[in-house]
Design a protein around this motif. Structure first.
Motif, PDB file in Angstrom:
ATOM      1  N   PRO B  23      42.468 -19.162 159.590  1.00 30.04           N
ATOM      2  CA  PRO B  23      43.407 -19.858 160.436  1.00 30.04           C
ATOM      3  C   PRO B  23      42.807 -20.617 161.594  1.00 30.04           C
ATOM      4  N   VAL B  24      41.966 -19.890 162.230  1.00 27.31           N
ATOM      5  CA  VAL B  24      41.280 -20.478 163.571  1.00 27.31           C
ATOM      6  C   VAL B  24      40.616 -21.994 163.209  1.00 27.31           C
ATOM      7  N   PHE B  25      39.891 -21.918 162.165  1.00 26.63           N
ATOM      8  CA  PHE B  25      39.251 -23.207 161.848  1.00 26.63           C
ATOM      9  C   PHE B  25      40.239 -24.206 161.284  1.00 26.63           C
ATOM     10  N   LEU B  26      41.051 -23.600 160.341  1.00 30.04           N
ATOM     11  CA  LEU B  26      42.219 -24.718 160.021  1.00 30.04           C
ATOM     12  C   LEU B  26      42.948 -25.297 160.939  1.00 30.04           C
ATOM     13  N   MET B  27      43.367 -24.549 162.008  1.00 33.21           N
ATOM     14  CA  MET B  27      44.093 -24.894 163.155  1.00 33.21           C
ATOM     15  C   MET B  27      43.422 -25.895 164.152  1.00 33.21           C
ATOM     16  N   ALA B  28      42.278 -25.684 164.323  1.00 37.48           N
ATOM     17  CA  ALA B  28      41.097 -26.418 165.039  1.00 37.48           C
ATOM     18  C   ALA B  28      41.273 -27.897 164.420  1.00 37.48           C
TER      19      ALA B  28
END
Lengths: 152, 152
Positions: B23-28
């Motif tokens: 999620p942290v990658f997708l969000m960024a």
DNA sequence: TATTGTTATACTCTATAACTATA
DNA sequence: TATAGTTATAGAGTATAACAATA
């Protein structure tokens, strides 16, 4: 110093404003707090999210060139250079000249790199759990699904 | 130059990797492409998302001090100074010394500022429509709901 | 003594262009 | 002539500390 991250401390009265209805604002804020939390966890390994991302791809099935890393991560080729310099210095990845096109360099993980990635992935998992703690399991999956559609 | 934004051009084979499940990658990534698109639209008014955010809050019901803007937007007080310098120079907002605490300055929009905000809001709406075009109306609302829970 | 806004400074991140070696 | 990687440099964006005015 940057102010306290999450609760705007007495500014709940702003949660109904126009701005908090803007997806671009919500996304930026969620991404910012999420990345901060992840970087905080990764600091234990002296890594940041950007290094983690490259390391994760390096440890995947596909062997990628720097150009491909650049394209997929939407980072400038010169930034990939800096990230790989750091990862290579730490012995986590290797640059191998592609025999089929000697201009390109294929990135491969070392055993130490795979080990580092495993540790880093666990730490990112901790920060993700924290960041998404307001959501149920179903909501987390739905958020990921929606973000994936938007991000690609 | 930064590589092409959205389709990784032949790198669809990476969509099933570990990284694209983070999620942290997708969000960024979603936030990055979203902000870029919004900034591109706002460039027509010579604004960026950060100025838009401050202007939006200035045009809301609540009269906020710089300190409160800083806290809510999670930006350093010195950054708020720079953003307000710019908005004030353009005649969009005014700094008014708070009579109850003469250290504080309350930010108020000018008529020109409200007009600018209306135009900017429309442009942001355009970029939001573009950014969220892969989603249905229901999905857009659900994404906003989930992001709001995570962001605050 | 503490806080608000301000200024100055440094540090990270990002963007751009030029260079090399290969193609 | 074009492309992959590299280097150098400049510009945003962010973090930190110190200061003046006010509390």
């Amino acid at each position: 110093m940057t102010p306290s991250p999450d609760p705007p401390a007495g500014l709940e009265r702003l949660l109904g404003t126009d701005l908090t209805a803007e997806p671009v604002f919500l996304m930026a804020r969620a991404a910012s707090t999420g990345s901060s939390a992840a970087n905080k966890q990764l600091a234990e390994l002296d890594l940041k999210v950007r290094h983690y991302s490259v390391l994760a791809l390096a440890c995947g099935e596909e062997r990628l060139t720097q150009r491909e890393l650049s394209q997929f991560l939407v980072l400038d080729p010169s930034q990939i250079v800096a990230i790989l310099d750091e990862l290579e210095r730490r012995g986590a990845v290797e640059r191998r000249t592609d025999p089929r096109d000697r201009r390109s360099k294929v990135i491969a993980p070392t055993p130490a790199g795979r080990n580092l990635y495993a540790q880093a992935k666990a730490l990112v998992g901790v920060s993700t759990s924290e960041s998404l703690s307001p959501l149920s399991d179903e909501e987390r999956q739905e958020l990921s699904r929606l973000l994936r559609k938007v991000a690609f």
